[in-house]
Structures are given as structure tokens and as C-alpha cells.
Write a protein that holds these residues in place. Structure first.
Motif, mmCIF file in Angstrom:
data_model
loop_
_atom_site.group_PDB
_atom_site.id
_atom_site.type_symbol
_atom_site.label_atom_id
_atom_site.label_comp_id
_atom_site.label_asym_id
_atom_site.label_seq_id
_atom_site.Cartn_x
_atom_site.Cartn_y
_atom_site.Cartn_z
ATOM 1 N N LEU A 155 13.142 -1.249 9.837
ATOM 2 C CA LEU A 155 13.313 0.146 9.734
ATOM 3 C C LEU A 155 12.340 1.290 9.453
ATOM 4 C CD1 LEU A 155 16.383 1.530 9.575
ATOM 5 C CD2 LEU A 155 15.847 1.594 7.007
ATOM 6 N N LEU A 156 11.203 0.564 8.950
ATOM 7 C CA LEU A 156 10.284 1.836 8.595
ATOM 8 C C LEU A 156 8.948 1.608 9.400
ATOM 9 C CD1 LEU A 156 10.294 1.288 4.534
ATOM 10 C CD2 LEU A 156 11.461 2.673 6.020
ATOM 11 N N ASN A 157 8.343 2.525 9.554
ATOM 12 C CA ASN A 157 7.067 2.760 10.383
ATOM 13 C C ASN A 157 6.000 2.287 9.546
ATOM 14 O OD1 ASN A 157 5.919 5.000 9.359
ATOM 15 N ND2 ASN A 157 7.314 6.094 10.858
ATOM 16 N N PRO A 158 4.686 1.828 10.052
ATOM 17 C CA PRO A 158 3.759 1.554 9.228
ATOM 18 C C PRO A 158 3.202 2.258 8.423
ATOM 19 C CG PRO A 158 3.097 0.831 11.603
ATOM 20 C CD PRO A 158 4.291 1.666 11.583
ATOM 21 N N LEU A 159 3.214 3.768 8.584
ATOM 22 C CA LEU A 159 2.602 4.710 7.677
ATOM 23 C C LEU A 159 3.860 4.784 6.482
ATOM 24 C CD1 LEU A 159 1.024 7.075 6.816
ATOM 25 C CD2 LEU A 159 2.414 8.656 8.218
ATOM 26 N N GLU A 160 5.078 4.932 6.801
ATOM 27 C CA GLU A 160 6.193 5.089 5.771
ATOM 28 C C GLU A 160 6.086 3.520 4.731
ATOM 29 O OE1 GLU A 160 10.032 6.872 7.987
ATOM 30 O OE2 GLU A 160 9.354 4.964 8.649
ATOM 31 N N LEU A 161 5.693 2.607 5.508
ATOM 32 C CA LEU A 161 5.583 1.274 4.637
ATOM 33 C C LEU A 161 4.449 1.510 3.642
ATOM 34 C CD1 LEU A 161 6.071 -1.852 6.740
ATOM 35 C CD2 LEU A 161 7.062 -1.302 4.780
ATOM 36 N N SER A 162 3.086 1.924 4.281
ATOM 37 C CA SER A 162 2.184 2.086 3.442
ATOM 38 C C SER A 162 2.349 2.936 2.135
ATOM 39 C CB SER A 162 1.056 2.041 3.962
ATOM 40 O OG SER A 162 0.546 3.469 4.298
ATOM 41 N N THR A 163 3.048 4.273 2.316
ATOM 42 C CA THR A 163 3.293 5.243 1.535
ATOM 43 C C THR A 163 3.988 4.824 0.416
ATOM 44 O OG1 THR A 163 3.000 6.832 3.360
ATOM 45 C CG2 THR A 163 3.649 7.826 1.202
ATOM 46 N N LEU A 164 5.013 3.948 0.881
ATOM 47 C CA LEU A 164 6.179 3.390 -0.118
ATOM 48 C C LEU A 164 5.604 2.278 -1.114
ATOM 49 C CD1 LEU A 164 9.449 3.569 1.998
ATOM 50 C CD2 LEU A 164 9.006 4.513 -0.154
ATOM 51 N N ARG A 165 4.698 1.538 -0.402
ATOM 52 C CA ARG A 165 4.035 0.207 -1.087
ATOM 53 C C ARG A 165 3.226 0.965 -2.079
ATOM 54 N NH1 ARG A 165 1.914 -2.454 3.648
ATOM 55 N NH2 ARG A 165 3.918 -3.776 4.432
ATOM 56 N N SER A 166 2.364 2.019 -1.979
ATOM 57 C CA SER A 166 1.687 2.687 -3.083
ATOM 58 C C SER A 166 2.556 3.151 -4.021
ATOM 59 C CB SER A 166 0.607 3.590 -2.171
ATOM 60 O OG SER A 166 -0.028 3.263 -1.351
ATOM 61 N N ALA A 167 3.431 3.787 -3.793
ATOM 62 C CA ALA A 167 4.188 4.268 -4.693
ATOM 63 C C ALA A 167 5.085 3.218 -5.524
ATOM 64 C CB ALA A 167 5.424 5.064 -4.277
ATOM 65 N N ALA A 168 5.327 1.998 -4.919
ATOM 66 C CA ALA A 168 5.893 0.895 -5.599
ATOM 67 C C ALA A 168 5.055 0.426 -6.469
ATOM 68 C CB ALA A 168 6.742 -0.074 -4.386
ATOM 69 N N THR A 169 3.802 0.206 -6.117
ATOM 70 C CA THR A 169 2.894 -0.587 -6.854
ATOM 71 C C THR A 169 2.651 0.024 -8.130
ATOM 72 O OG1 THR A 169 1.883 -1.548 -4.902
ATOM 73 C CG2 THR A 169 0.587 -1.492 -6.792
#
Ligand SMILES: O=C(O)CCC(=O)C(=O)O
Length: 312
Positions: free
Chosen positions: A26-40
Motif C-alpha cells: 500500500l505504501l511507496n518507499p518514501l512513505e515507508l521510510s518516513t513512517l519507519r523513522s517515526a515508528a522507531t
């Protein structure tokens, strides 16, 4: 005989038949990396005791304590990703906000809620995250809002038949590959437990017909939260799974739904959320979110002192 003029979407048909549906990538690579940083960053705050809204190992259902267990067993969830006081950089907070109210998540939700659902019917509900504990931990087989002590007749009465509308939908969106923690029994969302399921141990590792839901980064599983399911968590495997739900206004009057949502404490802070970042996508996105929030606030006003759905 007149033909029906509308048909359920393939996603709805799958949810009706099986009790869950998985949508890949559902997510593109940029969305994934931004969300991963927030989640971490949010997980680090929660593990260190700097964020009090957590799910602690050893306790399956709310209310949870506000600090991680002293024995080092850790947490299995971080609560309230939209809480205005979550001490994260604005970019991270906005990433959570934009994901919860994203057109893609809400478009799927509208397909799974009653046919004809529009933005004006949607209700903001929960947005949390499920993470790796520091020791092995598992949830028992359960339905989110029907206690295991219910008789078959009570279960039947409370389960929604396949073709009847569902007034809320719940989702797990993994930000990393190989999330295999959610295990469910397909098609058990519309029927009482079988004798074998009733007799089984609450932590039975091989329930007949069980299915391990496998999610890679960006995949999302929408499911009926009264499907028979459990969670199994390993301390050796990272888990970063966003866990949300969206409601329909016609279900918000029900005391049961109000309890399922408000037991998490969302009513205490939702009116202070700042949705201005959604305006970057156009006023329509922000107004949709404001409408969803106002329907949640109304549900809270109409259902006070809701208590808790399950014990344990
Ligand atoms: O870990 C999961 O995906 C399932 C969580 C769950 O069953 C619950 O929160 O009640």
C-alpha cells in the motif's frame, strides 16, 4: 425478481467470506521510510518509559500500566500515535497523522463499511502500534469484543452475519518484512466457536484451520476484530505494525462499539489534536478528518463510563 443494483467490492466480499483481507504494497518507499523513522522514535520513547501509553508484556487487554514492567519483559504495543503530547518531531507526528487519514486507507475502509459509505459517515477511532517485546509473549485466542466465557448462543447473537453491514473495520499495516504475529481462524467471524475450539487451550499453538497472516513492509490486513484470533510475539524478531480502526457513524451509537474504542482513553485527548498538516493536501483532507473527529467526540459524549470489553 429485480436484480440488485450494487454488488460488494472484491475486498468486501473477501472480508465477508473470510473475516479478513490482505492488500499488498500500500505504501511507496518514501512513505515507508518516513513512517519507519517515526515508528522507531516512538518505540524508543515507549521502551524507555518516556511515553506512558503502552501495552505491557503480561497483560493482554486494557487498562495497561503506564511504565514498562520492572522485570525487563518489555512492551508489545505503543498507544495513541495521534496523541497531541507525543514528544516527537513534527515531521514524525505528521507522518502518523497523514497515514491514519490517508485517502488510500480511508478508501479501503469505505469499501468495507456499509455500501454507499461516504466521508461524512466515517468516525475516527484508534491508532496504535504493535512492537517486539523483550521476552516471548503471546495473546490467547480471543474475539476483541466477545468474552471467551460467552455461550454459543451468546456468541451467535453478537456476531454479525457475513452479508450484514459492519460498522467498523480494523487494520494491521506492517512497516517491516515478515510480520507473522497475527494468527486467525478464517471464517470464524460469523459463527460461534466449534466444540474443538471451545475445548482447546487458550494458547493452543495449532488451532484447527488457523492461518498465520504474513505481512511484508507496506502490506495491510483489514479484519473483523471479532474473528477468532491471537498474537504471538518473539523477542528476537522486530515488529513494527501500525494498528488502526475506522468506524461508521451508524455504529457509533452502539454502547458496545463506544466501549471497544473509548476503553483505550482516546476521548481524553482527541479534541486537542492538530490536523493542520492535512491541509497541505487540500482543505478537503483536513475537513474530512475534522468531521471524523467530531463524530468520535459525539460518540464519547453519548457514551460515558464505558468500562472495558475484556478482562486480563
Ligand atoms: O498482534 C496482533 O496483530 C493482534 C493484536 C490483538 O489481537 C489485540 O490487540 O487484541
Amino acid at each position: 425478481m429485480t436484480e440488485p443494483t450494487t454488488y460488494p467490492s472484491p475486498l468486501l466480499r473477501s472480508l465477508q467470506e473470510n473475516g479478513f483481507v490482505v492488500i499488498r504494497s500500500l505504501l511507496n518507499p518514501l512513505e515507508l521510510s518516513t513512517l519507519r523513522s517515526a515508528a522507531t522514535a516512538a518505540t524508543a520513547l515507549a521502551r524507555s518509559g518516556s511515553w506512558p501509553y503502552i501495552r505491557t508484556v503480561g497483560k493482554q487487554f486494557p487498562p495497561w500500566p503506564s511504565s514498562p514492567p520492572a522485570d525487563g519483559s518489555g512492551i508489545w504495543g505503543v498507544q495513541h500515535l495521534l496523541h497531541p503530547d507525543l514528544p516527537l518531531p513534527k515531521e514524525s507526528k505528521d507522518a502518523f497523522l497523514k497515514l491514519y487519514f490517508s485517502p488510500s486507507i480511508l478508501a479501503i475502509a469505505k469499501q468495507l463499511l456499509p455500501q454507499g459509505t461516504t466521508d461524512d459517515d466515517l468516525v475516527m477511532e484508534l491508532f496504535n502500534m504493535l512492537v517486539r517485546p523483550d521476552r516471548e509473549f503471546a495473546l490467547s485466542w480471543h474475539r476483541d469484543d466477545i468474552p471467551a466465557t460467552c455461550s454459543a448462543a451468546e456468541e451467535k447473537e453478537r456476531l454479525v452475519p457475513a452479508t450484514e453491514p459492519r460498522y467498523h473495520t480494523q487494520w494491521n499495516l506492517s512497516l517491516v518484512d515478515n510480520d507473522t504475529s497475527l494468527i486467525l481462524v478464517p471464517k470464524s467471524h460469523t459463527r460461534p466457536r466449534t466444540d474443538a475450539e471451545r475445548a482447546a487451550d487458550l494458547f493452543e499453538p495449532n488451532m484447527p484451520g488457523q492461518l498465520v497472516v504474513e505481512l511484508n513492509a507496506g502490506d495491510v490486513a483489514f479484519y473483523d476484530n471479532n474473528i477468532l484470533h491471537r498474537g504471538v510475539y518473539s523477542s528476537k524478531k522486530e515488529r513494527t505494525t501500525l494498528h488502526g480502526s475506522v468506524g461508521h457513524v451508524n455504529g457509533a451509537q452502539s454502547g458496545k462499539r463506544a466501549r471497544n474504542v473509548l476503553q483505550h482513553g482516546v476521548g481524553e485527548w482527541v479534541e486537542r489534536c492538530d490536523f493542520s498538516a492535512l491541509g497541505e493536501r487540500g482543505e478537503e483532507a483536513r475537513e474530512r478528518a475534522e468531521g471524523m473527529r467530531s463524530r468520535l467526540v459525539r460518540m464519547g459524549a453519548e457514551n460515558r463510563d464505558v468500562g472495558f470489553s475484556l478482562d486480563g
